[in-house]
Design a protein around this motif. Structure first.
Motif, PDB file in Angstrom:
ATOM      1  N   MET A  52       0.828  -1.203   0.000  1.00  0.00           N
ATOM      2  CA  MET A  52       0.000   0.000   0.000  1.00  0.00           C
ATOM      3  C   MET A  52       0.866   1.259   0.000  1.00  0.00           C
ATOM      4  N   TYR A  56       1.062   4.120  -2.956  1.00  0.00           N
ATOM      5  CA  TYR A  56       0.741   5.503  -2.588  1.00  0.00           C
ATOM      6  C   TYR A  56       1.891   6.456  -2.907  1.00  0.00           C
ATOM      7  N   PHE A  70      -4.119  -2.248  -4.708  1.00  0.00           N
ATOM      8  CA  PHE A  70      -4.204  -1.483  -3.453  1.00  0.00           C
ATOM      9  C   PHE A  70      -5.422  -1.938  -2.640  1.00  0.00           C
TER      10      PHE A  70
END
Length: 321
Positions: A52, A56, A70
């Motif tokens: 994740m 990001y 994700f």
């Protein structure tokens, strides 16, 4: 209101103050199993948090495919966080009794994530299907907006299904036993304890098995039949193998998830409680641990992103010295 009013009839439902979750029956030294679950949980949290964070932080990973990845990592992290710490608290620290409201909350989060795992595999299958069948149209058909729409629909669908199941549980009366033969507040073992009509729960449970398990599996297998047919038309064996390698991670996760969970839900009451617990616990905690290893970290873009971030951190440390 609809479920609790029983279609306007003045009916009192008998709700216990607590349930007792018994876990494994008659197997010695099971504490080691729960310690093993904690290890799996730790690896899962580390792996999915890393995935994740990479998606990001790296703007190169903002494509449609990584929207689905994700979401996969988020659901895996949420599911294991909802389940494993509570299971360890129950069985390692002997807190077998759980309040009625807490049990329903426990059920809600565990089943949301277990169901989302199945449908996430469908979203990732869509990515592979378009990539192999329509490679020239991939950038148009697998955009972040389209994948976000798919993910949003999956969340809405799963939330609706689980909330209906939860509402049906609240209309049950528990007049005798409050002992749940599972390792969490499991739908089947719970509703079978009820002393009033269980038919709506049985029907909805069977419908959920079809919608959450069988329909996604049929969609995935049909997609791979189309993929196999397309690959058979490719001229060289090297190109076929190269294309097929992009699907091996996904196929591995499909097998890891669907084989044990379908065994549990198809045998239902005929399966021994211990076998049910092993199958469901492995299905719940193992795919979230293996997803970052089998599916995500073997992706070239993810590996490149991880290498770039680690290299930049090393350069910063050298510069600071």
């Amino acid at each position: 209101m609809f479920f609790n009013s029983a279609l306007g009839k003045n009916i009192t439902f008998v709700r216990p103050a607590y349930f007792k979750i018994v876990g494994f029956i008659g197997i010695p030294n099971m504490n080691y199993y729960y310690i093993f679950l904690f290890f799996v949980f730790f690896v899962s949290v580390l792996g999915n948090t890393t995935v994740m964070a990479l998606i990001y932080l790296d703007h190169n990973l903002r494509s449609g495919k990584y929207v689905a990845i994700f979401n996969l990592a988020f659901v895996d992290l949420l599911g294991n966080t909802a389940l494993v710490p509570k299971v360890i608290d129950i069985f390692l620290f002997n807190h077998y009794y759980i309040s009625y409201g807490e049990c329903l909350t426990f059920y809600f989060f565990c089943n949301i994530c277990l169901s989302m795992q199945s449908l996430n595999l469908v979203a990732l299958c869509y990515d592979r299907l378009i990539a192999i069948l329509y490679p020239l149209h991939y950038q148009v058909r697998v955009t972040p907006k389209i994948m976000l729409s798919i993910v949003a629909f999956i969340w809405l669908f799963v939330l609706t299904c689980v909330l209906i199941a939860l509402g049906l549980l609240t209309r049950l009366s528990f007049c005798d036993s409050v002992v749940i033969n599972s390792f969490y507040c499991d739908h089947g073992p719970m509703y079978r304890l009820a002393c009033n009509d269980q038919t709506p729960n049985l029907v909805h449970g069977n419908l959920l098995i079809a919608l959450i398990l069988w329909v996604p599996l049929i969609i995935i297998m049909s997609s791979y039949i189309c993929i196999g047919h397309t690959l058979a038309k490719i001229a060289t064996a090297h190109e076929r193998i190269k294309a097929l390698k992009t699907c091996t991670g996904h196929l591995s996760l499909v097998a890891i998830y669907f084989i044990p969970v379908l065994t549990v839900y198809n045998m239902r009451a005929n399966i021994h409680p211990n076998a049910r617990i092993i199958n469901l616990s492995m299905t719940t905690v193992f795919p979230p641990m293996l997803n970052p290893i089998i599916y995500v970290l073997q992706t070239q873009e993810i590996r490149a992103s991880l290498k770039k971030i680690l290299q930049s951190k090393m350069n910063l440390r050298v510069a600071s010295k």
